[in-house]
Design an enzyme around this catalytic site. Structure first.
Site, PDB file in Angstrom:
ATOM      1  N   ASP A   1       0.847  -1.193   0.000  1.00 49.12           N
ATOM      2  CA  ASP A   1       0.000   0.000   0.000  1.00 49.12           C
ATOM      3  C   ASP A   1       0.884   1.245   0.000  1.00 49.12           C
ATOM      4  O   ASP A   1       1.618   1.504   0.956  1.00 49.12           O
ATOM      5  CB  ASP A   1      -0.896  -0.016   1.239  1.00 49.12           C
ATOM      6  CG  ASP A   1      -1.980   1.047   1.208  1.00 49.12           C
ATOM      7  OD1 ASP A   1      -1.771   2.093   0.574  1.00 49.12           O
ATOM      8  OD2 ASP A   1      -3.036   0.825   1.832  1.00 49.12           O
TER       9      ASP A   1
ATOM     10  N   HIS B   1      -3.029  -0.324  -2.460  1.00 52.37           N
ATOM     11  CA  HIS B   1      -4.240   0.355  -2.020  1.00 52.37           C
ATOM     12  C   HIS B   1      -5.344   0.220  -3.076  1.00 52.37           C
ATOM     13  O   HIS B   1      -5.087   0.340  -4.268  1.00 52.37           O
ATOM     14  CB  HIS B   1      -3.901   1.836  -1.813  1.00 52.37           C
ATOM     15  CG  HIS B   1      -4.900   2.610  -1.033  1.00 52.37           C
ATOM     16  ND1 HIS B   1      -4.904   2.637   0.343  1.00 52.37           N
ATOM     17  CD2 HIS B   1      -5.923   3.397  -1.432  1.00 52.37           C
ATOM     18  CE1 HIS B   1      -5.888   3.416   0.762  1.00 52.37           C
ATOM     19  NE2 HIS B   1      -6.517   3.891  -0.295  1.00 52.37           N
TER      20      HIS B   1
END
Length: 232
Positions: free
Chosen positions: A170, A201
């Site tokens: 992420d 993400h």
């Protein structure tokens, strides 16, 4: 359906929160709050509500930006709209956001729901964590929640089950932040963390370039089982 088709009274008579609601075919005592990303109650968030309704839940997505950008719907795959969303994120007060989730919980109880859970994404994932710590919601799920590592001092207040989905690549949540989350939350008896190796993400977005089909299906299956258990 329109992006928002109901209004929920905000706490302290601050106004009305626009929201999208999807109702199951039969009356249900279980409800799920879908907490949006920074892109508003867009088509993907509405589809998530519709999917929960198809599972037999009363599902609602509150417009978390209603105080300053009501009704906004953005596409993360369009750079100009992504930048617009970042601007709204910079304006947003997450403390107000939790109050709006609390107002939504109360509204759902008024609709006949005896058990309420939530599933939040990105900023909504952070709000899912805060909701678990600050409200009496029955169960919470957060996908790629941002800034949770900065709020770990609230973890002692989590009294109901919380599940967090963490993609290890992420680019908004550093490896150091993820390590802090694991250190603080892995021992917590009410918290379950799932890592998704090498994913970024937004991997569970309903549509678009960010979605990873296999990982999204795995995470969503875990979420469905978790909420089915704790909202029974």
């Amino acid at each position: 359906m329109p992006a928002t088709n109901i209004s929920i009274p905000a706490l302290d008579s601050q106004g009305e929160i626009p929201a999208y609601v999807a109702r199951p075919d039969a009356d249900s005592s279980r409800a799920v709050i879908v907490i949006p990303e920074i892109f508003g109650v867009n088509a993907g968030i509405r589809e998530k509500c519709d999917d929960w309704a198809a599972e037999g839940y009363l599902a609602v997505a509150p417009d978390i930006f209603w105080r300053f950008a009501p009704g906004v719907e953005l596409d993360p795959d369009i750079d100009a709209e992504l930048q617009e969303a970042f601007g709204y994120f910079g304006q947003y007060d997450a403390d107000d956001g939790v109050k709006d989730i609390e107002a939504t919980i109360r509204w759902l109880h008024g609709q006949g729901a005896s058990k309420v859970g939530c599933a939040g994404y990105c900023l909504g994932g952070r709000l899912a964590y805060m909701t678990a710590a600050r409200t009496d919601i029955d169960a919470s799920v957060g996908y790629y929640g941002v800034m949770i590592d900065q709020m770990l001092n609230e973890s002692h207040a989590i009294a109901r089950p919380l599940m967090l989905h963490i993609p290890t690549a992420d680019h908004f949540v550093s490896p150091e932040a993820q390590a802090k989350m694991h250190e603080a939350l892995d021992p917590h008896p009410k918290v379950t963390l799932h890592d998704y190796e090498g994913l970024d993400h937004g991997f569970a977005a309903t549509h678009g370039d960010r979605r990873d089909e296999a990982a999204a299906n795995l995470a969503d299956g875990r979420t469905r089982a978790f909420l089915a258990e704790h909202l029974a």
